[in-house]
Scaffold this motif. Structure first.
Motif, PDB file in Angstrom:
ATOM      1  N   LEU A 240       0.815  -1.213   0.000  1.00 40.65           N
ATOM      2  CA  LEU A 240       0.000   0.000   0.000  1.00 40.65           C
ATOM      3  C   LEU A 240       0.849   1.264   0.000  1.00 40.65           C
ATOM      4  CD1 LEU A 240      -2.837  -0.849   2.565  1.00 40.65           C
ATOM      5  CD2 LEU A 240      -2.866  -1.098   0.076  1.00 40.65           C
ATOM      6  N   ARG A 241       1.892   1.312   0.838  1.00 38.32           N
ATOM      7  CA  ARG A 241       2.735   2.502   0.915  1.00 38.32           C
ATOM      8  C   ARG A 241       4.054   2.167   1.591  1.00 38.32           C
ATOM      9  NH1 ARG A 241      -0.266   6.724   2.573  1.00 38.32           N
ATOM     10  NH2 ARG A 241       1.463   8.044   3.235  1.00 38.32           N
ATOM     11  N   GLU A 242       5.021   3.050   1.409  1.00 37.54           N
ATOM     12  CA  GLU A 242       6.356   2.834   1.958  1.00 37.54           C
ATOM     13  C   GLU A 242       6.502   3.489   3.329  1.00 37.54           C
ATOM     14  OE1 GLU A 242      11.068   3.562   0.708  1.00 37.54           O
ATOM     15  OE2 GLU A 242       9.460   3.977  -0.746  1.00 37.54           O
ATOM     16  N   ASN A 243       7.459   2.992   4.100  1.00 39.66           N
ATOM     17  CA  ASN A 243       7.858   3.539   5.400  1.00 39.66           C
ATOM     18  C   ASN A 243       6.715   3.504   6.408  1.00 39.66           C
ATOM     19  OD1 ASN A 243       9.358   4.669   7.441  1.00 39.66           O
ATOM     20  ND2 ASN A 243       9.463   6.721   6.544  1.00 39.66           N
ATOM     21  N   ALA A 244       6.249   2.316   6.697  1.00 35.51           N
ATOM     22  CA  ALA A 244       5.204   2.117   7.710  1.00 35.51           C
ATOM     23  C   ALA A 244       5.450   0.768   8.363  1.00 35.51           C
ATOM     24  CB  ALA A 244       3.828   2.173   7.082  1.00 35.51           C
ATOM     25  N   LEU A 249      -4.894  -1.539  13.220  1.00 35.92           N
ATOM     26  CA  LEU A 249      -6.136  -1.070  12.609  1.00 35.92           C
ATOM     27  C   LEU A 249      -7.120  -0.621  13.678  1.00 35.92           C
ATOM     28  CD1 LEU A 249      -7.642  -0.808   9.857  1.00 35.92           C
ATOM     29  CD2 LEU A 249      -8.564  -3.099  10.287  1.00 35.92           C
ATOM     30  N   SER A 250      -7.772   0.523  13.438  1.00 32.50           N
ATOM     31  CA  SER A 250      -8.734   1.073  14.396  1.00 32.50           C
ATOM     32  C   SER A 250      -9.955   0.163  14.508  1.00 32.50           C
ATOM     33  CB  SER A 250      -9.171   2.472  13.962  1.00 32.50           C
ATOM     34  OG  SER A 250      -9.822   2.424  12.692  1.00 32.50           O
ATOM     35  N   PRO A 251     -10.690   0.230  15.629  1.00 33.18           N
ATOM     36  CA  PRO A 251     -11.884  -0.611  15.807  1.00 33.18           C
ATOM     37  C   PRO A 251     -12.924  -0.442  14.705  1.00 33.18           C
ATOM     38  CG  PRO A 251     -11.222   0.327  17.909  1.00 33.18           C
ATOM     39  CD  PRO A 251     -10.360   0.977  16.864  1.00 33.18           C
ATOM     40  N   ASP A 252     -13.034   0.768  14.136  1.00 34.67           N
ATOM     41  CA  ASP A 252     -14.012   0.967  13.062  1.00 34.67           C
ATOM     42  C   ASP A 252     -13.451   0.616  11.687  1.00 34.67           C
ATOM     43  OD1 ASP A 252     -12.318   3.059  12.438  1.00 34.67           O
ATOM     44  OD2 ASP A 252     -13.758   4.645  12.895  1.00 34.67           O
ATOM     45  N   GLY A 253     -12.189   0.220  11.626  1.00 35.67           N
ATOM     46  CA  GLY A 253     -11.591  -0.254  10.381  1.00 35.67           C
ATOM     47  C   GLY A 253     -11.242   0.813   9.368  1.00 35.67           C
ATOM     48  N   THR A 254     -11.251   2.092   9.752  1.00 34.37           N
ATOM     49  CA  THR A 254     -11.021   3.171   8.800  1.00 34.37           C
ATOM     50  C   THR A 254      -9.615   3.754   8.852  1.00 34.37           C
ATOM     51  OG1 THR A 254     -11.801   4.887  10.320  1.00 34.37           O
ATOM     52  CG2 THR A 254     -13.456   3.801   8.934  1.00 34.37           C
ATOM     53  N   ARG A 255      -8.868   3.489   9.936  1.00 39.76           N
ATOM     54  CA  ARG A 255      -7.557   4.107  10.121  1.00 39.76           C
ATOM     55  C   ARG A 255      -6.540   3.080  10.601  1.00 39.76           C
ATOM     56  NH1 ARG A 255      -9.872   7.336  14.682  1.00 39.76           N
ATOM     57  NH2 ARG A 255     -11.282   5.554  14.497  1.00 39.76           N
ATOM     58  N   VAL A 256      -5.299   3.347  10.246  1.00 41.02           N
ATOM     59  CA  VAL A 256      -4.193   2.518  10.704  1.00 41.02           C
ATOM     60  C   VAL A 256      -3.162   3.411  11.378  1.00 41.02           C
ATOM     61  CG1 VAL A 256      -2.267   1.035  10.017  1.00 41.02           C
ATOM     62  CG2 VAL A 256      -4.488   0.756   8.928  1.00 41.02           C
ATOM     63  N   SER A 266      19.446   6.374  16.740  1.00 39.71           N
ATOM     64  CA  SER A 266      19.148   6.065  18.137  1.00 39.71           C
ATOM     65  C   SER A 266      17.670   6.237  18.481  1.00 39.71           C
ATOM     66  CB  SER A 266      19.998   6.942  19.072  1.00 39.71           C
ATOM     67  OG  SER A 266      19.694   8.318  18.875  1.00 39.71           O
ATOM     68  N   ASP A 267      16.946   7.054  17.729  1.00 42.49           N
ATOM     69  CA  ASP A 267      15.518   7.256  18.016  1.00 42.49           C
ATOM     70  C   ASP A 267      14.744   7.436  16.696  1.00 42.49           C
ATOM     71  OD1 ASP A 267      16.586   9.707  17.349  1.00 42.49           O
ATOM     72  OD2 ASP A 267      15.289  10.822  18.735  1.00 42.49           O
ATOM     73  N   PRO A 268      14.648   6.378  15.915  1.00 43.77           N
ATOM     74  CA  PRO A 268      14.159   6.531  14.534  1.00 43.77           C
ATOM     75  C   PRO A 268      12.658   6.682  14.356  1.00 43.77           C
ATOM     76  CG  PRO A 268      14.719   4.241  14.968  1.00 43.77           C
ATOM     77  CD  PRO A 268      15.126   5.018  16.195  1.00 43.77           C
ATOM     78  N   TRP A 269      11.826   6.163  15.282  1.00 37.63           N
ATOM     79  CA  TRP A 269      10.412   5.997  14.960  1.00 37.63           C
ATOM     80  C   TRP A 269       9.493   6.985  15.678  1.00 37.63           C
ATOM     81  CZ3 TRP A 269      12.983   1.172  16.197  1.00 37.63           C
ATOM     82  CH2 TRP A 269      13.339   0.435  15.052  1.00 37.63           C
ATOM     83  N   ARG A 270       8.481   7.447  14.940  1.00 34.87           N
ATOM     84  CA  ARG A 270       7.407   8.264  15.495  1.00 34.87           C
ATOM     85  C   ARG A 270       6.079   7.648  15.059  1.00 34.87           C
ATOM     86  NH1 ARG A 270      11.592   9.550  17.147  1.00 34.87           N
ATOM     87  NH2 ARG A 270      12.434  11.627  17.596  1.00 34.87           N
ATOM     88  N   LEU A 271       5.038   7.908  15.815  1.00 33.85           N
ATOM     89  CA  LEU A 271       3.721   7.342  15.515  1.00 33.85           C
ATOM     90  C   LEU A 271       2.959   8.225  14.531  1.00 33.85           C
ATOM     91  CD1 LEU A 271       2.495   6.125  19.030  1.00 33.85           C
ATOM     92  CD2 LEU A 271       3.351   4.721  17.133  1.00 33.85           C
ATOM     93  N   TYR A 272       2.358   7.576  13.534  1.00 36.64           N
ATOM     94  CA  TYR A 272       1.535   8.256  12.539  1.00 36.64           C
ATOM     95  C   TYR A 272       0.224   7.502  12.363  1.00 36.64           C
ATOM     96  CZ  TYR A 272       5.270  11.386  10.972  1.00 36.64           C
ATOM     97  OH  TYR A 272       6.227  12.378  10.910  1.00 36.64           O
ATOM     98  N   ARG A 273      -0.793   8.242  11.915  1.00 40.59           N
ATOM     99  CA  ARG A 273      -2.089   7.647  11.604  1.00 40.59           C
ATOM    100  C   ARG A 273      -2.380   7.835  10.120  1.00 40.59           C
ATOM    101  NH1 ARG A 273      -6.393  11.371  12.774  1.00 40.59           N
ATOM    102  NH2 ARG A 273      -6.251  11.681  10.520  1.00 40.59           N
ATOM    103  N   LEU A 274      -2.879   6.782   9.494  1.00 38.20           N
ATOM    104  CA  LEU A 274      -3.237   6.828   8.074  1.00 38.20           C
ATOM    105  C   LEU A 274      -4.738   6.641   7.915  1.00 38.20           C
ATOM    106  CD1 LEU A 274      -2.397   6.767   5.025  1.00 38.20           C
ATOM    107  CD2 LEU A 274      -2.333   4.258   5.265  1.00 38.20           C
ATOM    108  N   SER A 278      -8.793   8.213   2.347  1.00 35.90           N
ATOM    109  CA  SER A 278      -8.199   9.375   1.682  1.00 35.90           C
ATOM    110  C   SER A 278      -6.701   9.236   1.453  1.00 35.90           C
ATOM    111  CB  SER A 278      -8.461  10.633   2.517  1.00 35.90           C
ATOM    112  OG  SER A 278      -7.741  10.579   3.744  1.00 35.90           O
ATOM    113  N   GLY A 279      -6.046   8.351   2.219  1.00 31.89           N
ATOM    114  CA  GLY A 279      -4.599   8.229   2.127  1.00 31.89           C
ATOM    115  C   GLY A 279      -3.862   9.322   2.868  1.00 31.89           C
ATOM    116  N   ARG A 280      -4.584  10.133   3.647  1.00 34.89           N
ATOM    117  CA  ARG A 280      -3.943  11.227   4.372  1.00 34.89           C
ATOM    118  C   ARG A 280      -3.266  10.706   5.633  1.00 34.89           C
ATOM    119  NH1 ARG A 280      -7.288  16.273   6.794  1.00 34.89           N
ATOM    120  NH2 ARG A 280      -7.723  14.720   8.414  1.00 34.89           N
ATOM    121  N   GLU A 281      -2.042  11.170   5.857  1.00 34.84           N
ATOM    122  CA  GLU A 281      -1.240  10.742   6.991  1.00 34.84           C
ATOM    123  C   GLU A 281      -1.133  11.873   8.002  1.00 34.84           C
ATOM    124  OE1 GLU A 281       2.681   8.037   6.915  1.00 34.84           O
ATOM    125  OE2 GLU A 281       3.066  10.138   6.459  1.00 34.84           O
TER     126      GLU A 281
END
Length: 338
Positions: A240-244, A249-256, A266-274, A278-281
């Motif tokens: 579906l997309r790179e770098n994830a 998956l959210s309870p309503d199935g609409t967001r990841v 040393s601290d590479p990762w941050r939390l994002y919602r997709l 819409s594909g908006r991050e």
């Protein structure tokens, strides 16, 4: 008193001392055995797991694994909603744990060199219903919202996603049909509209949709990571997309929600919602490094663990990018809302 009498008394004293010494040694041995032995819930009895009678998998509560120097370290505990109140121990020891709808999965490492790692599927009374022998170090665990599908990830070389040349293996079990897929590498992967089958594929971090067939996971290849959507029945996945990584998956199935590599080594990762439609991050309001597969506390909030010295804590943050992180439970990790 003659010499013979003294000799007899001496022998009696020696015998009594020896018995006392053996008794003390036996007591120490028993205490040590209790200290290192698995908890009652971890010991199979007649093919099922023996657990304290009052122990059940809670509904509408939280379960976590204790961490750090706490008395519950390594033990699965039930936590009242909101993280308020005293945790209740289940007596079950796991390296990773997850539960939903009366089904739990406990990932463990074997106690000896001859006993490998395993995924243990449990019912609502925490009784063993299936045991899957695996290899490696437990990393991620998931159960679908219905309790039917169970997934796990193990490191099979290295012990971190930052390790050079690390390798993971993710598997799925359909508890209703008994269908077991020990490695997602057996599925067909589609990338850019074509079948993609390099030799360096690694999968991890499975999360399930409500239909118990569609799932999401991470795949890495050629030094890059991708979010994939899978079809369990068809044994197929597509990028579906790179770098994830480590999607949830959210309870309503609409967001990841997933961790995205945006920082340094040393601290590479941050939390994002997709937003899947819409594909908006959207970046979540957690500025610290998060090396975890987040879980949804409810439809508006995600929870995850962060390291703190030799321990870790469970935190929450709103899923819409607003607000700020809040501590949910100290000295804990691997949270699940049951």
């Amino acid at each position: 008193m003659n010499a013979s009498g003294l000799s007899t008394r001496g022998r009696v004293i020696v015998l009594v001392a020896a018995v006392a010494l053996l008794a003390a040694a036996g007591t120490v041995y028993i205490l040590r055995a209790r200290a290192v032995a698995p908890s009652p819930a971890a010991v199979p009895r007649n093919g099922a797991q023996a657990v304290p009678r009052q122990t059940t998998l809670p509904r509408g509560e939280l379960v976590m694994v204790g961490a750090g120097a706490s008395a519950d370290s390594g033990m699965v505990v039930a936590v009242p909603p909101g993280g308020e109140g005293r945790p209740v121990s289940t007596g079950l020891r796991c390296k990773r744990f997850y539960a939903a709808a009366g089904t739990g999965v406990c990932l463990r490492v074997g106690a000896t060199l001859t006993v490998g790692s395993e995924a243990i599927v449990l019912d609502e009374r925490l009784r063993e219903v299936r045991r899957v022998a695996l290899a490696g170090i437990p990393s991620r665990a998931r159960v679908s919202a219905s309790g039917r599908m169970v997934a796990w990830t193990f490191f099979v070389s290295g012990d971190s996603y930052l390790s050079v040349g690390f390798s993971t293996r993710a598997g799925i079990l359909d508890t209703r049909t008994g269908t077991l897929v020990k490695s997602l590498e057996d599925f067909t992967l589609e990338k850019d509209g074509r079948i993609h089958s390099p030799i360096d594929l690694n999968y991890w971090g499975v999360t399930f949709a409500s239909d118990d067939n569609r799932f999401y996971a991470t795949v890495s290849t050629s030094g890059r990571t991708y979010l994939v959507q899978g079809d369990f029945a068809k044994r197929r996945m597509r990028v579906l997309r790179e770098n994830a990584e480590c999607p949830s998956l959210s309870p309503d199935g609409t967001r990841v929600v997933y961790k995205k590599r945006v920082g340094g080594e040393s601290d590479p990762w941050r939390l994002y919602r997709l937003d899947l439609a819409s594909g908006r991050e959207t970046k979540l309001a957690e500025d610290a490094n998060v090396d975890d597969q987040a879980a949804w506390l409810d439809d508006r909030t995600v929870m995850y663990s962060k390291l703190r010295g030799d321990s870790s804590d469970v935190w929450t943050v709103p899923a819409d990018g607003s607000g700020r992180p809040q501590v949910l439970m100290r000295d804990a990790f691997s949270p699940a809302s049951t």
